[in-house]
Design a protein around this motif. Structure first.
Motif, short mmCIF file in Angstrom:
data_model
loop_
_atom_site.label_atom_id
_atom_site.label_comp_id
_atom_site.label_asym_id
_atom_site.label_seq_id
_atom_site.Cartn_x
_atom_site.Cartn_y
_atom_site.Cartn_z
N ALA A 169 13.56 27.45 9.52
CA ALA A 169 13.26 27.54 10.95
C ALA A 169 12.03 26.30 11.18
CB ALA A 169 12.76 28.76 11.41
N ASN A 222 9.65 24.92 14.40
CA ASN A 222 9.31 25.04 15.70
C ASN A 222 8.65 23.75 16.07
OD1 ASN A 222 8.90 26.03 18.31
ND2 ASN A 222 8.18 28.02 17.56
N TRP A 268 7.73 23.03 19.57
CA TRP A 268 7.45 23.14 20.89
C TRP A 268 6.33 22.38 21.34
CZ3 TRP A 268 8.89 27.39 24.59
CH2 TRP A 268 10.17 27.77 24.21
N TYR A 325 17.39 27.33 12.74
CA TYR A 325 16.72 27.30 13.92
C TYR A 325 15.62 26.20 14.39
CZ TYR A 325 13.41 28.86 17.54
OH TYR A 325 12.61 28.82 18.70
N LEU A 326 15.87 25.40 15.40
CA LEU A 326 15.20 24.36 15.68
C LEU A 326 14.65 24.73 17.00
CD1 LEU A 326 14.09 21.54 15.13
CD2 LEU A 326 16.35 20.67 15.91
N GLY A 327 13.43 24.90 17.27
CA GLY A 327 12.68 25.10 18.58
C GLY A 327 12.30 23.67 19.11
N VAL A 364 17.02 25.47 20.44
CA VAL A 364 16.48 25.85 21.75
C VAL A 364 15.62 24.56 22.67
CG1 VAL A 364 14.23 27.27 22.70
CG2 VAL A 364 15.63 28.10 20.67
#
Length: 178
Positions: A19, A21, A23, A47-49, A148
């Motif tokens: 993952a 993130n 953001w 997962y890539l935020g 996301v």
């Protein structure tokens, strides 16, 4: 300049990264394009935020070019891809080194580390049942399950709809204008 280095390192084989993130880093469409290049070779990220950045529908479309399924209608376009995927499948199916496969790696606490399955893209031929015309489905990087883009200026709903038919995973656009 800093993000180029991050994207370059993300494109290297990093089998334990599950993952990421990013953001609120003021990433724009150019960063999304750099991420696209990295995701062409990184098959472990799930997962890539990218919430609260500056990525528009243009960056989203670029990013998704290396993910999921792409429909190819021209044989000339599909042939080199079919050849490359067959070569990759042969390389994957080669015999394991003497002594069998390597044991799973462990972290400092003795827990087994995440290691993704070996992945090979595919390009399969199909025929349209109504017209009888051939087309190919090119499947790449289906390991990324969640992307996301909350609170990004993705405003073109038609562009988002064009991405949906052959996607594989979740695209989160909460708070986006589209």
């Amino acid at each position: 300049a800093e993000f180029r280095a991050i994207a370059r390192s993300l494109g290297l084989p990093s089998p334990h990264l599950k993952a990421l993130n990013l953001w609120d880093n003021r990433l724009c469409d150019t960063a999304a394009d750099l991420l696209r290049t990295a995701l062409e070779t990184n098959f472990g990220l799930q997962y890539l935020g990218l919430g609260r950045n500056l990525i528009t529908h243009v960056g989203l479309e670029r990013l998704c070019q290396s993910l999921g399924v792409t429909v190819l209608y021209e044989k000339a376009q599909a042939d080199p891809i079919v050849k490359a995927t067959k070569e990759q499948a042969k390389a994957k199916d080669k015999k394991p080194p003497k002594g069998g496969p390597l044991p799973p790696k462990q972290d400092a606490s003795g827990r087994e580390r995440y290691t993704p399955e070996a992945y090979v893209p595919s390009c399969e031929d199909h025929k349209d049942p109504e017209t009888g015309k051939p087309y190919w489905l090119w499947t790449r990087n289906i390991a990324l399950r969640t992307l996301v883009l909350e609170n990004n200026p993705v405003a073109d709903a038609a562009a988002v709809r064009r991405l949906l038919p052959f996607g594989c995973g979740d695209l989160v656009l909460r708070g986006a204008p589209c």
